[in-house]
Motif scaffolding. Structure first.
Motif, mmCIF file in Angstrom:
data_model
loop_
_atom_site.group_PDB
_atom_site.id
_atom_site.type_symbol
_atom_site.label_atom_id
_atom_site.label_comp_id
_atom_site.label_asym_id
_atom_site.label_seq_id
_atom_site.Cartn_x
_atom_site.Cartn_y
_atom_site.Cartn_z
ATOM 1 N N MET A 207 -31.990 -25.952 1.919
ATOM 2 C CA MET A 207 -31.806 -24.674 2.460
ATOM 3 C C MET A 207 -30.290 -24.358 3.022
ATOM 4 O O MET A 207 -29.535 -25.234 3.520
ATOM 5 C CB MET A 207 -32.689 -24.649 3.546
ATOM 6 C CG MET A 207 -32.600 -23.010 4.328
ATOM 7 S SD MET A 207 -33.180 -22.911 5.768
ATOM 8 C CE MET A 207 -32.422 -24.029 6.866
ATOM 9 N N GLN A 208 -29.905 -22.960 2.281
ATOM 10 C CA GLN A 208 -28.443 -22.658 2.585
ATOM 11 C C GLN A 208 -28.498 -21.550 3.796
ATOM 12 O O GLN A 208 -29.513 -20.811 3.556
ATOM 13 C CB GLN A 208 -27.904 -22.026 1.314
ATOM 14 C CG GLN A 208 -26.575 -21.667 1.735
ATOM 15 C CD GLN A 208 -25.808 -21.064 0.485
ATOM 16 O OE1 GLN A 208 -26.203 -20.972 -0.577
ATOM 17 N NE2 GLN A 208 -24.527 -20.708 0.940
ATOM 18 N N VAL A 209 -27.576 -21.625 4.558
ATOM 19 C CA VAL A 209 -27.477 -20.668 5.554
ATOM 20 C C VAL A 209 -26.159 -20.117 5.395
ATOM 21 O O VAL A 209 -25.147 -20.532 5.100
ATOM 22 C CB VAL A 209 -27.410 -21.266 7.097
ATOM 23 C CG1 VAL A 209 -27.390 -20.328 8.063
ATOM 24 C CG2 VAL A 209 -28.775 -22.152 7.393
ATOM 25 N N MET A 210 -25.933 -18.852 5.407
ATOM 26 C CA MET A 210 -24.797 -17.872 5.224
ATOM 27 C C MET A 210 -24.701 -16.847 6.371
ATOM 28 O O MET A 210 -25.826 -16.522 6.866
ATOM 29 C CB MET A 210 -24.696 -17.363 4.073
ATOM 30 C CG MET A 210 -25.478 -16.167 3.509
ATOM 31 S SD MET A 210 -25.106 -15.402 2.103
ATOM 32 C CE MET A 210 -23.798 -14.262 2.738
ATOM 33 N N GLN B 236 -36.626 -24.038 9.816
ATOM 34 C CA GLN B 236 -36.620 -25.237 9.064
ATOM 35 C C GLN B 236 -37.745 -26.103 9.482
ATOM 36 O O GLN B 236 -38.384 -26.633 8.318
ATOM 37 C CB GLN B 236 -35.172 -25.928 9.451
ATOM 38 C CG GLN B 236 -34.023 -25.292 8.587
ATOM 39 C CD GLN B 236 -32.710 -26.049 9.043
ATOM 40 O OE1 GLN B 236 -32.701 -26.510 10.244
ATOM 41 N NE2 GLN B 236 -31.954 -26.153 8.019
ATOM 42 N N LYS C 185 -32.934 -19.229 1.430
ATOM 43 C CA LYS C 185 -31.786 -18.730 2.060
ATOM 44 C C LYS C 185 -32.056 -18.414 3.273
ATOM 45 O O LYS C 185 -32.717 -17.419 3.276
ATOM 46 C CB LYS C 185 -30.774 -18.039 1.303
ATOM 47 C CG LYS C 185 -30.118 -19.055 -0.112
ATOM 48 C CD LYS C 185 -29.112 -18.373 -0.455
ATOM 49 C CE LYS C 185 -28.599 -18.747 -1.944
ATOM 50 N NZ LYS C 185 -28.107 -20.129 -2.015
ATOM 51 N N LYS D 115 -20.887 -23.459 10.962
ATOM 52 C CA LYS D 115 -20.312 -24.589 10.227
ATOM 53 C C LYS D 115 -20.501 -26.080 10.694
ATOM 54 O O LYS D 115 -20.730 -26.672 9.913
ATOM 55 C CB LYS D 115 -18.946 -24.335 9.842
ATOM 56 C CG LYS D 115 -18.503 -23.178 9.101
ATOM 57 C CD LYS D 115 -16.863 -22.932 8.796
ATOM 58 C CE LYS D 115 -16.749 -21.525 8.000
ATOM 59 N NZ LYS D 115 -15.802 -21.710 6.848
ATOM 60 N N PHE E 102 -24.521 -26.145 9.690
ATOM 61 C CA PHE E 102 -25.202 -25.996 8.378
ATOM 62 C C PHE E 102 -24.023 -26.257 7.336
ATOM 63 O O PHE E 102 -23.105 -25.714 7.274
ATOM 64 C CB PHE E 102 -25.754 -24.561 8.201
ATOM 65 C CG PHE E 102 -26.652 -24.349 9.313
ATOM 66 C CD1 PHE E 102 -28.087 -24.688 9.419
ATOM 67 C CD2 PHE E 102 -26.404 -23.670 10.387
ATOM 68 C CE1 PHE E 102 -29.014 -24.520 10.234
ATOM 69 C CE2 PHE E 102 -27.296 -23.238 11.469
ATOM 70 C CZ PHE E 102 -28.654 -23.630 11.466
ATOM 71 N N GLU E 103 -24.284 -27.213 6.352
ATOM 72 C CA GLU E 103 -23.696 -27.504 5.459
ATOM 73 C C GLU E 103 -23.259 -26.219 4.397
ATOM 74 O O GLU E 103 -24.511 -25.511 3.941
ATOM 75 C CB GLU E 103 -24.217 -28.843 4.746
ATOM 76 C CG GLU E 103 -23.202 -29.380 3.658
ATOM 77 C CD GLU E 103 -23.869 -30.376 2.927
ATOM 78 O OE1 GLU E 103 -23.250 -30.805 1.827
ATOM 79 O OE2 GLU E 103 -24.888 -31.196 3.443
ATOM 80 N N ASN E 104 -22.060 -26.196 3.814
ATOM 81 C CA ASN E 104 -21.737 -25.100 3.038
ATOM 82 C C ASN E 104 -21.852 -23.733 3.476
ATOM 83 O O ASN E 104 -22.139 -22.858 2.830
ATOM 84 C CB ASN E 104 -22.500 -25.397 1.707
ATOM 85 C CG ASN E 104 -21.991 -26.598 1.139
ATOM 86 O OD1 ASN E 104 -21.210 -27.096 0.924
ATOM 87 N ND2 ASN E 104 -23.194 -27.323 0.386
ATOM 88 N N PHE E 105 -21.804 -23.545 4.792
ATOM 89 C CA PHE E 105 -21.965 -21.946 5.324
ATOM 90 C C PHE E 105 -20.954 -21.287 4.836
ATOM 91 O O PHE E 105 -19.668 -21.836 4.972
ATOM 92 C CB PHE E 105 -21.935 -22.219 6.883
ATOM 93 C CG PHE E 105 -22.150 -20.902 7.710
ATOM 94 C CD1 PHE E 105 -23.301 -20.725 7.986
ATOM 95 C CD2 PHE E 105 -21.280 -20.325 8.265
ATOM 96 C CE1 PHE E 105 -23.591 -19.480 8.503
ATOM 97 C CE2 PHE E 105 -21.119 -19.141 8.904
ATOM 98 C CZ PHE E 105 -22.469 -18.517 9.001
ATOM 99 N N ILE F 120 -23.936 -16.346 -5.443
ATOM 100 C CA ILE F 120 -24.616 -17.485 -4.495
ATOM 101 C C ILE F 120 -25.816 -18.038 -4.871
ATOM 102 O O ILE F 120 -26.641 -18.694 -4.154
ATOM 103 C CB ILE F 120 -24.586 -16.967 -2.943
ATOM 104 C CG1 ILE F 120 -25.255 -15.994 -2.999
ATOM 105 C CG2 ILE F 120 -22.850 -16.730 -2.823
ATOM 106 C CD1 ILE F 120 -25.565 -15.702 -1.191
#
Length: 179
Positions: free
Chosen positions: A1-4, A74, A81, A97, A100-103, A177
Motif C-alpha cells: 500500500m502506498q501513502v502519499m 492497514q 493507495k 516519510k 511509509f516507504e516511498n511517501f 503514480i
C-alpha cells in the motif's frame, strides 16, 4: 500500500484531487477533518484547535493522529493507495516519510485572489468572506511551514485555468503514480 500526501493553501484545489483519487480506488485521510473532529470535541474553532494541539503536544501531533488512522486502515486490510490531504508542515512530511516507504508529496498551487473567490463560494466552516481574515489564515498556514512543504514537493500542479485542464493535469499525475 502506498501513502502519499497532498498539500496546498486553502482553496487551491486539493479536494478535487481527492475526489478523483477516490473514484480511482484510493482512500483519503484528511488532516483538516482530524482537526475539525478535535475542534468539536474541544468546543474550539478549527484555527484555535490547530494551534492549541501543536502547542500542547508538539509539531507532530496532527501527523501522529493521521498516521494512527492510516495504520488502523492497514490493520483492517485496506490495500489501495491512501492519500493524506492537507499536509502543512515539514514536520508532518518527516513523520510520514519515517512511517511509509516511498511517501511522496503533491502540491496544488493557485494565486491568492483566485483561492479567495473559491473559498467565498465554498463557504466551509473555516472559510471567510473577509479578505483580511483570508490573508490571516494564509499567514497561519505559512507559519506552520506549508511554504516549505510546497517548495519541496515531488510534484506541483498549478490550478489557475479552467476545470477541464486542471482535471486533466490531476488524471495525468494519478496515471504516473499508477492510481
Amino acid at each position: 500500500m502506498q501513502v502519499m500526501g497532498i498539500s496546498g493553501l486553502p482553496g487551491s484545489g486539493k479536494s478535487l484531487v481527492s475526489k478523483i483519487a477516490i473514484e480511482r480506488g484510493a482512500k483519503i485521510v484528511s488532516m483538516g477533518d482530524i482537526i475539525r473532529e478535535e475542534s468539536k470535541k474541544r468546543g474550539e474553532s478549527t484555527k484555535e484547535t490547530a494551534q492549541n494541539l501543536r502547542a500542547e503536544f508538539g509539531q507532530y501531533i496532527v501527523s501522529e493522529l493521521t498516521i494512527k488512522k492510516i495504520k488502523k486502515l492497514q490493520e483492517e486490510g485496506f490495500e489501495s493507495k491512501i492519500i493524506v490531504e492537507g499536509i502543512r508542515s515539514p514536520h508532518e512530511v518527516n513523520m510520514f516519510k519515517k512511517n511509509f516507504e516511498n511517501f511522496i508529496i503533491l502540491s496544488i498551487f493557485a494565486n491568492p485572489t483566485l483561492r479567495f473567490e473559491r473559498l467565498k463560494n465554498r463557504m466551509r466552516e473555516d472559510d471567510s468572506t473577509d479578505y483580511v481574515e483570508f490573508k490571516a489564515r494564509d499567514q497561519m498556514e505559512l507559519d506552520f511551514g506549508i511554504g516549505d512543504v510546497i517548495s519541496l514537493s515531488d510534484k506541483i500542479i498549478i490550478n489557475e485555468t479552467d476545470l477541464e485542464s486542471y482535471t486533466n493535469s490531476i488524471n495525468k499525475f494519478l496515471d504516473e503514480i499508477e492510481l
